[in-house]
Scaffold this active site. Structure first.
Site, PDB file in Angstrom:
ATOM      1  N   TYR A 159       0.821  -1.212   0.000  1.00 52.48           N
ATOM      2  CA  TYR A 159       0.000   0.000   0.000  1.00 52.48           C
ATOM      3  C   TYR A 159       0.854   1.262   0.000  1.00 52.48           C
ATOM      4  CZ  TYR A 159      -4.366  -2.411  -0.054  1.00 52.48           C
ATOM      5  OH  TYR A 159      -5.419  -3.174  -0.480  1.00 52.48           O
ATOM      6  N   ASP A 201      -7.956   6.769  -4.953  1.00 52.09           N
ATOM      7  CA  ASP A 201      -6.814   7.616  -5.306  1.00 52.09           C
ATOM      8  C   ASP A 201      -7.017   9.114  -5.065  1.00 52.09           C
ATOM      9  OD1 ASP A 201      -8.397   8.484  -7.549  1.00 52.09           O
ATOM     10  OD2 ASP A 201      -7.592   6.860  -8.776  1.00 52.09           O
ATOM     11  N   HIS A 260     -14.901   3.018  -1.411  1.00 51.56           N
ATOM     12  CA  HIS A 260     -13.879   2.054  -0.982  1.00 51.56           C
ATOM     13  C   HIS A 260     -12.768   2.718  -0.169  1.00 51.56           C
ATOM     14  CE1 HIS A 260     -15.259  -0.928  -4.339  1.00 51.56           C
ATOM     15  NE2 HIS A 260     -16.079  -0.870  -3.322  1.00 51.56           N
TER      16      HIS A 260
HETATM   17  P1  NAD Z   1     -11.538  -3.053 -12.866  1.00 51.27           P
HETATM   18  O1  NAD Z   1     -10.047  -3.046 -12.914  1.00 51.27           O
HETATM   19  O2  NAD Z   1     -12.234  -4.299 -12.508  1.00 51.27           O
HETATM   20  O3  NAD Z   1     -12.127  -2.574 -14.269  1.00 51.27           O
HETATM   21  C1  NAD Z   1     -11.625  -1.445 -14.915  1.00 51.27           C
HETATM   22  C2  NAD Z   1     -12.575  -1.101 -16.045  1.00 51.27           C
HETATM   23  O4  NAD Z   1     -12.097   0.105 -16.631  1.00 51.27           O
HETATM   24  C3  NAD Z   1     -12.650  -2.140 -17.158  1.00 51.27           C
HETATM   25  O5  NAD Z   1     -13.988  -2.363 -17.498  1.00 51.27           O
HETATM   26  C4  NAD Z   1     -11.868  -1.481 -18.310  1.00 51.27           C
HETATM   27  O6  NAD Z   1     -12.379  -1.852 -19.573  1.00 51.27           O
HETATM   28  C5  NAD Z   1     -12.111  -0.021 -18.034  1.00 51.27           C
HETATM   29  N1  NAD Z   1     -11.076   0.886 -18.535  1.00 51.27           N
HETATM   30  C6  NAD Z   1      -9.753   0.652 -18.669  1.00 51.27           C
HETATM   31  N2  NAD Z   1      -9.132   1.757 -19.112  1.00 51.27           N
HETATM   32  C7  NAD Z   1     -10.092   2.711 -19.259  1.00 51.27           C
HETATM   33  C8  NAD Z   1     -10.070   4.077 -19.651  1.00 51.27           C
HETATM   34  N3  NAD Z   1      -8.923   4.682 -19.978  1.00 51.27           N
HETATM   35  N4  NAD Z   1     -11.240   4.762 -19.683  1.00 51.27           N
HETATM   36  C9  NAD Z   1     -12.403   4.161 -19.336  1.00 51.27           C
HETATM   37  N5  NAD Z   1     -12.479   2.868 -18.938  1.00 51.27           N
HETATM   38  C10 NAD Z   1     -11.332   2.159 -18.889  1.00 51.27           C
HETATM   39  O7  NAD Z   1     -11.911  -1.852 -11.889  1.00 51.27           O
HETATM   40  P2  NAD Z   1     -13.196  -1.547 -10.990  1.00 51.27           P
HETATM   41  O8  NAD Z   1     -14.427  -1.901 -11.741  1.00 51.27           O
HETATM   42  O9  NAD Z   1     -13.004  -0.178 -10.478  1.00 51.27           O
HETATM   43  O10 NAD Z   1     -13.107  -2.545  -9.764  1.00 51.27           O
HETATM   44  C11 NAD Z   1     -11.950  -2.956  -9.168  1.00 51.27           C
HETATM   45  C12 NAD Z   1     -11.673  -2.416  -7.766  1.00 51.27           C
HETATM   46  O11 NAD Z   1     -10.351  -1.948  -7.834  1.00 51.27           O
HETATM   47  C13 NAD Z   1     -12.473  -1.258  -7.259  1.00 51.27           C
HETATM   48  O12 NAD Z   1     -12.997  -1.629  -6.048  1.00 51.27           O
HETATM   49  C14 NAD Z   1     -11.449  -0.142  -7.010  1.00 51.27           C
HETATM   50  O13 NAD Z   1     -11.598   0.344  -5.687  1.00 51.27           O
HETATM   51  C15 NAD Z   1     -10.121  -0.814  -7.053  1.00 51.27           C
HETATM   52  N6  NAD Z   1      -9.018  -0.095  -7.746  1.00 51.27           N
HETATM   53  C16 NAD Z   1      -8.895   1.251  -7.611  1.00 51.27           C
HETATM   54  C17 NAD Z   1      -7.882   1.927  -8.280  1.00 51.27           C
HETATM   55  C18 NAD Z   1      -7.763   3.427  -8.090  1.00 51.27           C
HETATM   56  O14 NAD Z   1      -8.058   3.939  -7.011  1.00 51.27           O
HETATM   57  N7  NAD Z   1      -7.343   4.173  -9.117  1.00 51.27           N
HETATM   58  C19 NAD Z   1      -7.006   1.224  -9.113  1.00 51.27           C
HETATM   59  C20 NAD Z   1      -7.138  -0.171  -9.205  1.00 51.27           C
HETATM   60  C21 NAD Z   1      -8.170  -0.821  -8.520  1.00 51.27           C
END
Ligand code: NAD
Length: 256
Positions: A68, A105, A120
């Site tokens: 983390y 984030d 989250h």
């Molecule tokens: P996921 O990784 O399961 O899915 C990501 C989705 O985003 C996919 O459907 C993909 O096709 C789409 N995608 C990829 N690039 C894109 C873009 N440039 N523009 C638009 N769409 C795009 O993520 P999720 O559905 O958020 O679920 C996973 C969990 O992961 C969540 O609970 C989240 O809290 C956590 N997470 C958060 C972060 C962050 O805070 N940035 C990063 C990774 C995971």
């Protein structure tokens, strides 16, 4: 493609309340890996699901804490993208806008969105595992040395281990954010669903909650998801590409 932007801009211009529901894809163009991307990087040996649980933390606190810390440092090194900025500018255009995010984030707030519900949690907030006593971010940052094992500090109030303030698999979502998000979904006229595979429950229920209450659902995602078959409109494009094009059609005359 241009036609769909005209149509959905028209839907939004008639809306009094818009909810924007975002996932990891929202921040992908800021350089933050989605869950799927994360499996090809430094931590490819581990499934995020195997690190993101209380049991995993208690089993090996230094490894999970270090993971983390590395995520925290990489997030602090990026900036909101044009998609985050476009969403923030909706505040000037629509009477009521809530951003409901699964992301930890903090980029929506950094881009200027006024109403953000973090379902989250946040990687910038730390607390103890026993009683939830808050622990200062500055003190956490001092421990970030890039290594893959960092001993978590002890809570000054009760001695318990300090953990990141994110929601792990199997944990309850923060009550206030849940209440506000479900209320927002139930009252919105339009829900924009951006960059989420909609597979992590209960957050993934929100588009159905909004649709059941009569909202138009617009999905922005380059890949199809489990929602794609039934949403009102689907824009097969990335967040930073699609959202500014949409806002350009909505911006009040004289501004852009
Ligand atoms: P996921 O990784 O399961 O899915 C990501 C989705 O985003 C996919 O459907 C993909 O096709 C789409 N995608 C990829 N690039 C894109 C873009 N440039 N523009 C638009 N769409 C795009 O993520 P999720 O559905 O958020 O679920 C996973 C969990 O992961 C969540 O609970 C989240 O809290 C956590 N997470 C958060 C972060 C962050 O805070 N940035 C990063 C990774 C995971």
């Amino acid at each position: 493609m241009e036609e769909i932007f005209d149509t959905i801009a028209d839907e939004i211009s008639r809306a009094r309340s818009v909810a924007v529901f975002t996932g990891a894809g929202m921040s992908q163009e800021s350089g933050i890996p989605t869950f799927r991307d994360a499996q090809t990087g430094l931590w490819a040996r581990f499934r995020p699901e195997d690190l993101a649980t209380l049991a995993a933390f208690l089993d090996d606190p230094p490894r999970v804490f270090a993971w983390y810390l590395q995520r925290l440092m990489s997030i602090r090194g990026v900036v909101p993208n044009d998609g985050h900025a476009a969403i923030a500018s909706l505040d000037e255009i629509v009477e009521s806008v809530d951003v409901i995010t699964q992301n930890i984030d903090g980029l929506h707030a950094r881009a200027g969105s006024a109403s953000v519900f973090e379902l989250h949690g946040s990687i910038e907030r730390f607390r103890c595992v026993a009683s939830g006593h808050a622990f200062p971010l500055d003190a956490v940052l001092e421990l970030a040395d890039g290594s893959d094992h960092v001993e978590p500090p002890a809570c000054p109030a009760c001695g318990a281990l300090i953990r990141p303030g994110v929601v792990w698999f199997g944990e309850m979502l923060p009550e206030e954010a849940v209440a506000a998000s479900w209320e927002s979904a139930a009252k919105c006229d339009v829900m924009l669903v951006v960059g989420t595979a909609a597979q992590v429950f209960p957050a993934a229920e929100l588009p159905s909650v909004a649709a059941a209450a009569g909202a138009t659902i617009i999905e922005i995602n380059p890949e199809p998801t489990r929602l794609s078959d039934w949403v009102g409109y689907r824009v097969p494009a990335t967040a930073a590409m699609a959202l500014p094009r949409l806002i350009d059609r909505l911006a009040p005359a004289g501004s852009s």
